[in-house]
Each structure stands twice: as C-alpha cells, then as structure tokens.
Design a protein around this motif. Structure first.
Motif, short mmCIF file in Angstrom:
data_model
loop_
_atom_site.label_atom_id
_atom_site.label_comp_id
_atom_site.label_asym_id
_atom_site.label_seq_id
_atom_site.Cartn_x
_atom_site.Cartn_y
_atom_site.Cartn_z
N LEU A 268 -48.23 -30.77 -4.51
CA LEU A 268 -46.88 -30.23 -4.39
C LEU A 268 -46.79 -28.88 -5.20
O LEU A 268 -46.60 -28.03 -5.02
CB LEU A 268 -45.59 -31.02 -4.71
CG LEU A 268 -45.36 -32.08 -3.75
CD1 LEU A 268 -44.01 -32.89 -4.20
CD2 LEU A 268 -45.19 -31.94 -2.40
N THR A 277 -44.11 -22.45 -1.45
CA THR A 277 -43.30 -23.30 -1.01
C THR A 277 -42.48 -23.22 -2.28
O THR A 277 -42.67 -22.82 -3.40
CB THR A 277 -43.69 -24.81 -0.68
OG1 THR A 277 -44.63 -25.13 -1.83
CG2 THR A 277 -44.27 -24.71 0.38
N SER A 278 -41.34 -23.98 -2.20
CA SER A 278 -40.38 -24.31 -3.48
C SER A 278 -39.81 -25.70 -3.79
O SER A 278 -39.02 -25.98 -3.72
CB SER A 278 -38.95 -23.19 -3.46
OG SER A 278 -38.85 -22.94 -2.12
N PHE A 279 -40.93 -26.54 -4.04
CA PHE A 279 -40.42 -27.83 -4.15
C PHE A 279 -40.03 -27.76 -5.66
O PHE A 279 -39.12 -28.81 -6.18
CB PHE A 279 -41.83 -28.77 -4.17
CG PHE A 279 -42.37 -28.91 -2.87
CD1 PHE A 279 -41.71 -29.62 -1.88
CD2 PHE A 279 -43.61 -28.15 -2.50
CE1 PHE A 279 -42.34 -29.69 -0.73
CE2 PHE A 279 -44.14 -28.50 -1.28
CZ PHE A 279 -43.53 -29.13 -0.12
N ILE A 294 -36.18 -20.76 -3.48
CA ILE A 294 -34.95 -21.40 -3.67
C ILE A 294 -35.04 -22.81 -3.70
O ILE A 294 -35.68 -23.34 -2.82
CB ILE A 294 -33.67 -20.91 -2.56
CG1 ILE A 294 -34.44 -20.64 -1.05
CG2 ILE A 294 -33.28 -19.37 -3.13
CD1 ILE A 294 -33.46 -20.87 -0.08
N GLY A 295 -34.07 -23.57 -4.25
CA GLY A 295 -33.51 -24.85 -4.26
C GLY A 295 -34.62 -25.80 -4.61
O GLY A 295 -34.40 -27.04 -4.31
N PHE B 118 -42.82 -23.12 6.89
CA PHE B 118 -43.30 -23.75 5.95
C PHE B 118 -42.69 -23.66 4.55
O PHE B 118 -42.58 -24.52 3.83
CB PHE B 118 -44.89 -23.39 6.06
CG PHE B 118 -45.65 -24.28 4.69
CD1 PHE B 118 -45.96 -25.56 5.13
CD2 PHE B 118 -46.30 -23.88 3.71
CE1 PHE B 118 -46.67 -26.27 4.29
CE2 PHE B 118 -46.86 -24.58 3.16
CZ PHE B 118 -47.04 -26.02 3.18
N PRO B 122 -37.58 -26.74 1.03
CA PRO B 122 -38.25 -28.18 0.98
C PRO B 122 -38.19 -29.11 2.18
O PRO B 122 -39.23 -29.75 2.22
CB PRO B 122 -37.60 -28.54 -0.35
CG PRO B 122 -37.01 -27.54 -1.15
CD PRO B 122 -36.71 -26.52 -0.11
N SER B 125 -41.01 -27.82 4.45
CA SER B 125 -41.99 -27.95 3.63
C SER B 125 -42.46 -29.25 3.36
O SER B 125 -43.86 -29.49 3.75
CB SER B 125 -41.83 -27.30 2.14
OG SER B 125 -41.37 -26.17 2.40
N PHE B 126 -41.74 -30.12 3.15
CA PHE B 126 -42.22 -31.69 2.99
C PHE B 126 -42.71 -32.40 4.43
O PHE B 126 -43.64 -32.80 4.35
CB PHE B 126 -40.99 -32.63 2.66
CG PHE B 126 -40.85 -32.84 1.14
CD1 PHE B 126 -41.89 -33.51 0.46
CD2 PHE B 126 -39.63 -32.17 0.51
CE1 PHE B 126 -41.80 -33.59 -0.94
CE2 PHE B 126 -39.75 -32.60 -0.99
CZ PHE B 126 -40.62 -33.19 -1.45
#
Lengths: 618, 192
Positions: A268, A277-279, A294-295, B118, B122, B125-126
């Motif tokens: 991740l 991405t923003s995990f 964000i987030g 993508f 999240p 994305s996941f």
C-alpha cells in the motif's frame, strides 16, 4: 557404486548401523551432483551447512556496519561540540566543515544513520543472521535429516537476502542519503518522496530491499516448518526434539504468518508513493503546497506494520532462547528444567505475540479503551517469560557448571532478558507510556531485552556450534574477554538511558544537551554512554578477529562430541559432507536431555532405553 | 531392538513439497487477511466513496470456478491414463485462466469508466489493489499450468506417484486461488 561399511568401531556407529534409518542414501550413485567445484561448493551451494555459514558471515558483515553507524551517532550525542572533520574520508559531504575547519555531522544524515542502524540490526542481523544461521545449521542436524525439505528454496532464501543486502547497501551511497524516517518507516515521511532527503530514492531502495528481504524470510520460514514437521528421523517425536528446534519452529511460524502482513503494508505504501493513491495520506501541506490526497490514515500503516513488528521481536528473541536453553543444559550437565513448560511457554509467547501489537501505538491516537485490551495481553506475556527465566535458573542451580564462552554468554542472555523484561512491564502500561513513549527509556528497554539479549544468544550459539560449523574451536581467552567486556559494557551503555528516559529525553533527537536546557545535566552521562559504546564496539572487533582467525587456525576438533552433548548433530563426522551422515541416519531412542541419569554423565539420543527405563520425551 | 520407540515412527507423512505449498498458502492467506482487514479498518474511518461493483466481477467468478472444474477433470483423466481428455481439459483450464485475467482487466476498465478511478478514493483503490494482487496469483498459477502442459504434451502419459504429486501441487494451488477469489468477491459484495 555401493557403499562399503567401515569396521564398526564405536557404540554409536554400531547402534546407527543396527537401528538407524536406512534411507538408501548411498545405494545409488550421486555422481556429479555433489562433486562440486569451488563455485557450487562455497557460493551457489544448496547444502544447509554451507548456507548457514553464508548467513552467519553476511550477518557479521551487517552487524559491523550497523554497529559502526551507532558509534558515529553516539559520537554526535556524547560530544556534540567535537570536531568530526576526521570522519570526512568515510562520510564525505555528510560532515559539514565550517570556515574554522570544524566538522559537524549533517543532521539529515544523523537521522539516516539512526534509521539504517535499526533496519540493519533488526532485520539483517537479528532476523536473517540469527534465524538463518542456526535454523539452517541445526534443524537438519538435530532432527536427523539429510538436508532441508527443499534445498533449492533454502539457497534462494539466502540469495534473496543477499540481494536485499546489496540494495540496502547501495542506498547508503545515494547523494540524497539512505532513508531517514525511522526504521518503522511511518508515513507520511515514508510515503511522500518530497518529505525529506532520504524519502526519495533512499526510501524507494529501502522498500525494494525490504520486499526482497520478506521473500527471503518467507522462503526460509516455509522450509523450516516443513523440515521440522516432515523430515524427522526414526523415533524423533515432537516431544523428543531439543529446545532449539522448538524455538526455530515457532519462530518460523511467526515469520510465515506475520511477514505477509508487512508485505501488504509496504505494498500500500508503494502505491501511495508512486501511483497517487491515498491509503495513508490525507490533507498534508508539504513545503507550502497542499497535497491533493484525501482521506488516508497513517495509523492504518502502523497497524499493519506492528502486526508484523511485534511478532518480529519474538522472531528475534525465540531462537536466542532456544540456543540458550540448549547451551545452559549441556554446560550444566543437567536436563533442562521443565522441558514441557519451556515448550508450552514458547507456544504461549508465540500466540500472545499476535495480539499485542497496538502497545506500540498507545500514543498514536488509538482508542484508550482498545488500549486496555492490549495492556492486559502485553502484561500476560510476562507469565511465560517468567516461566522461562525460572527454568533457566533452575537448570543451572546446584549444577557443576562449566564456565566457558558459550555458557557465559547464555547466562548473560538470562541477565539481559530479566533486566530488559522488567522495564517492559512499565512500558506495557498505557498510562505510564504517556510519559515514557519515545524516550530513551524505550531505547534502553528494547536494546537490552531484544538487542543485547539476542546478540548474546547468537554469540552463545556461535561459540558453542563453531566446532560443528568449521571443525575448529574458537579461542577461549579471547572469548572470555569478549564476554566480560560486552556484559559490563552493554549495561554501561543502556542502564543510564533509563534515567535520561524517565527525565523525558526524547529518542532520535540530533542533539539533546545543547539545545534543551532541561537536559543539560545529562551531558556527562551522555559522554559516559558514548565512551562505553566505543569500548564495546572494539570488543566486537575482538570477536570478529577471533572468529575469522579460528576458521583457519583455531584448535582442531579431534573428537566428534567435544561438549559431551546428547543431540544428533554431534554424531556426524567432524567435517560432515553433503547428506550429513555417511551411512544410516541414527534413530532416536530418547529425549534430548538425559544428563546425569543413572550414574552416567550423559546418554546420547541414539542409545536405546534400558529395560524398565522411562523416557522423559513421552 | 526396542520396539516401542521404532513403532512411533511412521512413514505415511505428507509429502514435503505438498506441506511446503500449504504453508506457503497459509502465508498468502495472511496477506489477503491483512489487506481485507485494512479495508474494513479504513472504511470505518469515514470519507469512503460508495459505488457499485461492475457485474462483470461476479460473472467472472463463474469463469474461475469453471477452470477449477476443468483442471479437476484433467487430473481425473490423467489418473486413468486417458491422454486426450487429460490434455484437452488442461488446455481448457489454461484458456479459462487467461480469460479470467482478461475479464478482470475489463472489470477495472469498467470501474474507471464509471468514475471509480484508481486514485479517487481508498474505496476504489482497495478494489483495484486487492483484485490486482489476486490476479497476480492467478498468473502465477498459469505459469505453473504451463509447466504442467509441457509435461502433458512432451512426456508419455504415465501417472507415476511423482507426476501425480506434481499435478496435485498445481491442482491444489489452482483450487486455492479460486476459493480465494470467492472469498474476495463475497467480501466486496458485503463490505463495499
């Protein structure tokens, strides 16, 4: 080609011939398979004994680098005013020299040193170096197997580790420096390439190196588990296995279950770094620019990291515990006290290690009610740990103890484990952790309980099994100098850190005296710690010299079983070839700890039970 | 000779390579368990875009399920030395495996076209990440299948214990990635 049996000379050979497990090892011609040249014998070997030596020597290389790094940042902490220009030939631009010619360590590089010191010692030395060396050497030899379940995977495990090392080593030479955000690699420092110098290419290489390392650990661990479950010789039931094998077995299970979780976390992280991405990332301002992520939640990374991270500390300490149990029992000439309790406590520690990870995160904003759960389970670990300590002390109590380098280091391990374990009870409380979190108290705790203790277990193992690995003994006088110096020196380094930590000195700071009036009175203590660290560092060089000198010129081993041990590794020829035993594999008739029984000093595992004799292993 | 100790040794243990595969599968399970629990934890934290998973993912489940059945058929044919169905079912599995990966790709394209890109949140994305890692494991299975196909077409069809064991390794891994996807699709259906 048929194997001709030599004249049966000793009881051991006679018993192995009569009762041993004939797996037709020599019935068919092995041909060129084992007639190896230099390259296949020493480099691309699939023999577990050679792979074990490769792990050990690579581990020593990394231990030297990791320790040298700590000396450099200890110099900065102990003597912040001192001129470091003399380090320029080694560190180059990381030593900033002012007009007056006074050299200072670049603060960015200080962080990189601290980070790499942690990464190297935790993963490359105490995980791969310790488990890789002794699991590889002892699992096949002590359970009576010709080799690992899959020698090829085993060799691949080493070469992935080697590759991980090459990548990590290269990162030390980047113009932006290696990763500098702490060995735990918390986002956002690890997730944003623009966050710091080391977060760019340094972090990319760190991730790549760790990914290779995880592959190596998994390949190794899968192999250890399969070998223990599947390849034991005739009569070697689980309850007859030496403590070392139990420890390596549970260690491998922990690794196989927890490293994939770290892999997920790192995966991740990779996507956050390079795919947008923003995990883990949320509204962050970097250098005046608002990030468009964000987030995300950085705490999510901490959960994934510590789900590995906590079992990881037991991956480090359990093999040392196994080695110490074996070394203490052999040198006390007494059975290990409470064998079953020892096994069950290892299993209990292994289980509990999976449900305590959030005790690393009490100050990360996790719910305090959830913290209670983790406090309780963390403190429960003290129970099996105390069982083990009690049993080690009972093992040597009242014994005719042989004080030699391995047994001294084993006692040193117990001492360190007690001292470091007690401070763990403080830190496991979430309320006390408010004061102690990220202070030198934590540094003192984990260095004593898992750093020094695991190194002591490793040293005990190296001194004890050196005759098996290289057919020679290490120098005993140098070994004792190494022990006493390191024992006293390690306490001199880490004991004072408890006081600075309780006073609130934070860890990882570049400068703790000059900039903070509150900590000025620790200046002399810091100097003392640094001097002790330098002395201990040079004592480890004594060990390295002793190690390499003894490989080539140590006293030769003349008998198969120099320590008078019961376990199977001492029944192989002094220079065992591929397959370990030239003829049959000895069959196991009893547990591994028949010392001082029925008036005999020791009874090896291959000796059948006498009429009416009871086996402790069943 | 002491009989009590020698009788405790049994030779009917699981084959080491098979056990190796199972332990390896255990570590893969841990990886997906951690990814899906990260999904749950992240979802509970809020700021989570909800969207409808394309139906294609559900249909694709049948493709993978079918491929498990065809490989089982191939294995059964191999056991009774029936060369033609052995090879035919194996090729069918190979094609179905590729079809699954291609349809997964198509599913990702549908998601992107619907706005669940993508990087947008999240939640999407996941989905890309977890199904992508799963697809990578299917591709690993296809590599193993290629080796099995080389055996099927180049070697005489003789179900020796050694070759049966090798086939079983591929078969069990293939069933595993199949079951893994069923878990994931149910998980997505319930939690997205």
């Amino acid at each position: 080609m048929t194997h001709t049996v030599n004249a049966v000379e000793t009881l051991e050979e006679k018993l192995t011939e009569e009762l041993g497990l004939n797996d037709h090892f020599h019935d068919h011609h092995h041909g060129d398979k084992f007639q190896s040249n230099f390259l296949t014998h020493y480099v691309f070997s699939t023999d577990h004994k050679m792979i074990s030596r490769q792990f050990l020597i690579t581990g020593i290389f990394w231990a030297f680098i990791g320790a040298a790094m700590s000396v450099i940042f200890r110099l900065q902490l102990g003597f912040p005013e001192a001129d470091m220009a003399w380090l320029r030939p080694l560190l180059g631009k990381w030593i900033m020299v002012n007009e007056a010619g006074i050299g200072k360590l670049d603060p960015e590089f200080y962080y990189a040193l601290v980070t790499m010191h942690g990464t190297i010692i935790v993963f490359f030395v105490l995980t791969a170096g310790l488990s890789g060396t002794f699991s590889n050497l002892l699992i096949p030899l002590q359970i009576g197997a010709r080799d690992m379940a899959s020698p090829l995977l085993n060799a691949m495990s080493y070469w992935f580790f080697f590759l991980a090392g090459v990548i990590m080593f290269l990162s030390l030479f980047l113009s932006t420096g290696p990763f500098s955000g702490g060995w735990t690699a918390y986002p956002p420092l690890s997730a944003l390439p623009q966050a710091a110098d080391g977060s760019g290419t340094g972090m990319t290489l760190w991730i790549a190196g760790m990914a290779m390392f995880i592959v190596s650990s998994l390949l190794g661990g899968i192999n250890y588990i399969t070998t223990v479950l599947n390849m034991r010789t005739k009569g070697m039931s689980l309850w007859r296995m030496p403590m070392t094998i139990w420890a390596f077995f549970v260690t491998a299970i922990l690794g196989v279950l927890s490293f994939p979780v770290l892999f997920s976390g790192v995966l991740l992280l990779m996507f956050d770094r390079s795919m947008g991405t923003s995990f883990y990332l949320s509204e962050i301002v970097v250098g005046g620019q608002v990030l468009d992520r964000i987030g995300g939640s950085p705490v999510l990374y901490q959960h994934l990291f510590w789900f590995l991270g906590h079992p990881e500390v037991y991956i480090i300490i359990l093999p040392a515990m196994g080695i110490v149990s074996e070394v203490l029992s052999v040198n006390a000439r007494k059975p290990i006290f409470g064998y079953r309790a020892m096994v069950f406590s290892i299993l209990a520690i292994g289980f509990l290690s999976f449900i305590v990870w959030a005790h690393h995160m009490f100050m990360s904003g996790v719910n305090p009610f959830i913290s209670n759960f983790f406090v309780v389970f963390t403190l429960i670990i003290a129970v099996p740990s105390a069982v083990k300590v009690f049993n080690w002390i009972s093992t040597i109590y009242g014994s005719n103890f042989r004080f030699n380098s391995p047994s001294l280091f084993a006692i040193g391990f117990v001492s360190m484990f007690i001292s470091g374990g007690l401070t763990g009870i403080f830190l496991g409380n979430s309320a006390i952790d408010i004061q102690l979190h990220d202070t030198y108290f934590v540094v003192a705790h984990f260095h004593i309980v898992m750093g020094v203790a695991a190194f002591f277990g490793m040293f005990a193992g190296v001194y004890h099994w050196f005759p098996k690995m290289f057919g020679r003994f290490m120098n005993e006088t140098l070994g004792k100098i190494h022990f006493w110096g390191t024992m006293i020196g390690a306490y001199a380094i880490f004991w004072p850190m408890h006081y600075t930590g309780m006073a609130g000195v934070p860890r990882r700071y570049y400068d703790m005296g000059a900039s903070f009036d509150a900590f000025k009175h620790f200046t002399d203590l810091n100097k003392f710690i640094t001097v002790a660290a330098i002395v201990v560092f040079f004592l480890q060089i004594v060990f390295i010299i002793n190690f390499f000198y003894s490989i080539f010129s140590g006293k030769k081993v003349t008998v198969k079983n120099p320590w008078g041990a019961t376990t199977l590794e001492w029944t192989t020829p002094i220079e065992a070839g591929h397959g370990n035993w030239p003829g049959n594999i000895p069959a196991v008739q009893r547990w591994a700890y028949d010392y001082g029984k029925d008036g005999e000093e020791f009874i090896p595992q291959y000796v059948p039970l006498k009429a009416g004799e009871k086996d402790h292993g069943h | 000779m002491n009989t009590t100790t020698t009788s405790s040794y049994s030779s009917n243990k699981i084959h080491p390579l098979k056990l190796t595969l199972w332990v390896g599968i255990g570590s893969i399970i841990m990886m997906f368990a951690s990814l899906t629990s990260a999904f749950v934890v992240r979802r509970a934290a809020g700021n989570w875009y909800e969207f409808k998973l394309p139906d294609l993912f559900f249909i694709n489940t049948l493709v993978l399920l079918l491929s498990s059945i065809t490989l089982q058929m191939s294995y059964k044919a191999f056991k009774r030395s029936a060369a033609v169905p052995y090879r035919r079912w194996m090729v069918a599995t190979f094609i179905l495996g590729w079809l699954f990966v291609l349809l997964q790709y198509q599913g990702w394209m549908l998601m992107t076209a619907a706005g669940a890109t993508f990087t947008i949140n999240p939640s999407s994305s996941f989905i890309y990440l977890i199904s992508g890692v799963h697809a990578a494991h299917v591709l690993g299975g296809i590599v193993a299948l290629v080796v099995a196909m080389v055996f099927a077409f180049r070697l005489p069809v003789k179900p020796t214990p050694r070759r049966l064991m090798r086939f079983e390794l591929v078969l069990q891994y293939w069933h595993f990635v199949d079951i893994l996807w069923i878990y994931l699709i149910i998980f997505f259906a319930l939690y997205l």
